[in-house]
Design an enzyme around this catalytic site. Structure first.
Site, short mmCIF file in Angstrom:
data_model
loop_
_atom_site.label_atom_id
_atom_site.label_comp_id
_atom_site.label_asym_id
_atom_site.label_seq_id
_atom_site.Cartn_x
_atom_site.Cartn_y
_atom_site.Cartn_z
N LEU A 42 51.32 75.32 54.76
CA LEU A 42 50.49 74.13 54.52
C LEU A 42 49.42 73.94 55.58
CD1 LEU A 42 53.19 71.56 53.31
CD2 LEU A 42 51.86 73.25 51.99
N HIS A 46 46.20 70.93 51.78
CA HIS A 46 47.41 70.47 51.10
C HIS A 46 47.71 69.01 51.47
CE1 HIS A 46 48.30 74.93 51.55
NE2 HIS A 46 48.46 74.78 50.25
P1 AMP Z 1 48.40 76.79 47.26
O1 AMP Z 1 49.51 76.50 48.23
O2 AMP Z 1 47.34 77.68 47.80
O3 AMP Z 1 48.92 77.19 45.89
O4 AMP Z 1 47.66 75.41 47.03
C1 AMP Z 1 48.36 74.27 46.64
C2 AMP Z 1 47.38 73.21 46.25
O5 AMP Z 1 46.54 72.91 47.36
C3 AMP Z 1 46.46 73.66 45.11
O6 AMP Z 1 46.27 72.56 44.22
C4 AMP Z 1 45.20 74.02 45.84
O7 AMP Z 1 44.04 73.89 45.04
C5 AMP Z 1 45.19 73.01 46.96
N1 AMP Z 1 44.36 73.47 48.07
C6 AMP Z 1 44.42 74.67 48.69
N2 AMP Z 1 43.46 74.77 49.63
C7 AMP Z 1 42.76 73.61 49.59
C8 AMP Z 1 41.64 73.08 50.30
N3 AMP Z 1 41.03 73.78 51.26
N4 AMP Z 1 41.20 71.85 49.99
C9 AMP Z 1 41.81 71.13 49.01
N5 AMP Z 1 42.88 71.55 48.31
C10 AMP Z 1 43.35 72.78 48.59
#
Ligand code: AMP
Length: 289
Positions: A42, A46
């Protein structure tokens, strides 16, 4: 008093039954429930979704599941960062009420045979470069939404195509959940935060900055009236010269349905995916007047 400074450890459940028991207790008390699905490792992106979830609900669940079904055979499933203890501490500090961290067999028991496929949308952009990826995403997100039955679930605009696909499947399947999108959180220099940024060497991290810079310059040119095809071609060339070896795509699409746009004639999204070394980075931004 030290008690005031300590954060209670976050309850962690690993089974659907235990997750549902927590949610049932909250529902009995009349609470509104939010879910933030993640694959862990995270970062502030996140945690911004956690904060948005806190604003929208009384109880917030985060899920942590590195979903094998959304990784291709030669992708980074094995080396994907796994930092559950640190994630749990960050979630507790962010006001999360429950961490759902199921095992692979809990999510995909022997004999698992069902797949959710969002036709069309799942085949383009990242779907063309990563066949089957969005089927894996759609299937696991549908399961998480049915398991936790939240009132609202939050997803980041960082994964714009994913967010679009999830909105579509929720509408198509009449899932009784509101989908919220969170703005992209970036490092101070503009690079979008990603769990995969830790793969980058310092030199690659420096070069990676070209991705948001190229998208911003392209947006300016599109808004200034330069033909879209010329802008996209120049953007790809600039990314190459900055050190991105392979450009999966740089595209302008309709903001809502991801149809490719040859001309900027409606609210649009500019999206790119490109490889630097063995790391694939994605980014996107809105193009609107
Ligand atoms: P992940 O752990 O990469 O699957 O991401 C989990 C959630 O966090 C997903 O909805 C992603 O789109 C969101 N997320 C990942 N990176 C970012 C970021 N830099 N800004 C905003 N949301 C993010």
């Amino acid at each position: 008093m030290s008690e005031l400074n300590t954060t209670d450890p976050l309850p962690i459940v690993r089974t659907v039954a235990a997750l549902r028991a927590h949610v049932a207790d909250w529902r009995k008390a009349g609470a509104r429930v939010a879910l933030v699905p993640t694959m862990g490792a995270l970062h502030a992106g996140h945690l911004s979704l956690l904060a948005a979830a806190r604003d929208k609900a009384d109880r917030v669940i985060a899920s942590l599941f590195v979903n094998p079904a959304q990784f291709g055979p030669n992708e980074d499933l094995d080396r994907y960062p796994r930092t559950e203890a640190a994630d749990a501490a960050a979630l507790a500090a962010a006001g999360c009420d429950l961490l759902f961290a199921p095992t692979v067999p809990e999510m995909y028991p022997a004999g698992f045979a069902t797949s959710i496929r969002v036709g069309g949308l799942a085949d383009r952009l990242c779907g063309a470069a990563r066949p089957g990826h969005f089927d894996g995403v759609a299937t696991v997100v549908t399961k998480l939404l049915l398991q936790a039955a939240p009132d609202v679930a939050l997803f980041g605009e960082k994964d714009w195509q994913q967010l679009t696909i999830i909105r579509r499947l929720v509408r198509d399947l009449d899932l009784p959940v509101e989908i919220g999108g969170g703005a992209i959180v970036r490092d101070a220099d503009g690079l979008a935060l990603s769990s995969r940024n830790i793969y980058l060497t310092p030199d690659q991290r420096h070069r990676a900055l070209a991705l948001p810079q190229v998208l911003n310059a392209a947006r300016k040119d599109i808004l200034g009236g330069t033909p879209v095809a010329d802008v996209l071609k120049a953007a790809g060339a600039t990314l190459k010269s900055a050190g991105f070896a392979t450009i999966d795509y740089v595209e302008l699409t309709d903001a809502d349905d991801l149809t490719p746009l040859a001309a900027f004639d409606r609210p649009a999204r500019l999206l790119a995916a490109a490889w630097i070394g063995s790391t694939r980075l994605i980014d996107n931004l809105a193009v609107a007047r």
